[in-house]
Write an enzyme that holds these catalytic residues in place. Structure first.
Site, PDB file in Angstrom:
ATOM      1  N   ASP A  44       0.855  -1.203   0.125  1.00  0.00           N
ATOM      2  CA  ASP A  44      -0.015  -0.175  -0.262  1.00  0.00           C
ATOM      3  C   ASP A  44       0.732   1.332   0.055  1.00  0.00           C
ATOM      4  O   ASP A  44       1.996   1.005   0.142  1.00  0.00           O
ATOM      5  CB  ASP A  44      -0.971  -0.020   1.106  1.00  0.00           C
ATOM      6  CG  ASP A  44      -0.520   0.015   2.445  1.00  0.00           C
ATOM      7  OD1 ASP A  44       0.639   0.440   2.876  1.00  0.00           O
ATOM      8  OD2 ASP A  44      -1.025  -0.195   3.430  1.00  0.00           O
ATOM      9  N   ASN A  52      -3.786  12.467   0.387  1.00  0.00           N
ATOM     10  CA  ASN A  52      -5.494  13.011   0.408  1.00  0.00           C
ATOM     11  C   ASN A  52      -5.667  14.484   0.995  1.00  0.00           C
ATOM     12  O   ASN A  52      -6.193  15.166   0.413  1.00  0.00           O
ATOM     13  CB  ASN A  52      -6.325  12.050   0.795  1.00  0.00           C
ATOM     14  CG  ASN A  52      -6.538  11.159  -0.528  1.00  0.00           C
ATOM     15  OD1 ASN A  52      -6.477  11.329  -1.805  1.00  0.00           O
ATOM     16  ND2 ASN A  52      -7.256   9.950  -0.266  1.00  0.00           N
ATOM     17  N   GLU A  87      -6.060   2.004  -0.941  1.00  0.00           N
ATOM     18  CA  GLU A  87      -4.739   2.225  -1.683  1.00  0.00           C
ATOM     19  C   GLU A  87      -3.999   1.088  -1.593  1.00  0.00           C
ATOM     20  O   GLU A  87      -2.509   1.053  -1.514  1.00  0.00           O
ATOM     21  CB  GLU A  87      -4.055   3.538  -0.850  1.00  0.00           C
ATOM     22  CG  GLU A  87      -3.519   3.285   0.495  1.00  0.00           C
ATOM     23  CD  GLU A  87      -4.442   3.390   1.536  1.00  0.00           C
ATOM     24  OE1 GLU A  87      -3.961   3.491   2.743  1.00  0.00           O
ATOM     25  OE2 GLU A  87      -5.511   3.593   1.374  1.00  0.00           O
TER      26      GLU A  87
END
Length: 177
Positions: A44, A52, A87
């Site tokens: 990930d 974000n 993710e």
């Protein structure tokens, strides 16, 4: 490239978790029949929430799309790349032993770290990075869930030891995950 839309992740245009689970079971059966092996690499994005929060979800989505494309460009044609969730991604290396899969996973990690993603310089390490774990069938797991859990245990070992790395599953990880 993925075919039917039921098998494809809508955002990244790579295979989805549903297809991946089916494909991994097939590859494990094939490895059993051929007295071979299959390895998985689960990874990930490090600090994706930070990315974000700082750049917005549209930029985060674009990052996931670019990353999926980059990973596909850096693996063999017989390799399956899928979005596992959020993710998190999973790569299936058919006919591959742990050492070979670890080397391939490290190549992916290096390609991602070297790629100039938008806003990567704002990440805590100064670039976009991943952490991931590798596990191999049959030694690290007898079934798909067990194999993925083993790779996940190695992933979390990476997170605990500083991120931006890949590790192979070791039996001691089984009790630390």
């Amino acid at each position: 490239m993925p075919g039917a839309t039921a098998s494809v992740d809508g955002l990244t245009a790579i295979f989805n978790k549903r297809y991946l689970t089916h494909r991994l079971a097939e590859e494990m059966r094939r490895a059993l029949d051929d007295v071979s092996s299959v390895s998985v690499f689960i990874f990930d994005l490090d600090n994706f929430k930070h990315y974000n929060d700082r750049n917005g979800h549209v930029a985060g989505d674009r990052l996931l799309q670019r990353l999926a494309r980059l990973v596909q460009e850096n693996v063999r044609k017989d390799t399956t790349v899928a979005r596992y969730g959020g993710e998190e991604f999973l790569v299936i290396f058919p006919g591959t032993k742990r050492a070979q899969a670890l080397a391939a996973a490290e190549n992916i990690r290096q390609a991602i770290a070297a790629h100039e993603f938008p806003f990567g310089f704002d990440q805590p390490l100064g670039f976009v990075s991943i952490s991931g774990g590798v596990a191999s069938f049959p030694e690290d797991g007898a079934g798909t869930a067990e194999l993925i859990r083993a790779a996940d245990a190695a992933l979390y070992q990476c997170k605990r030891s500083g991120r931006n790395r890949v590790l192979a599953f070791e039996s001691r990880d089984r009790f630390e995950a």
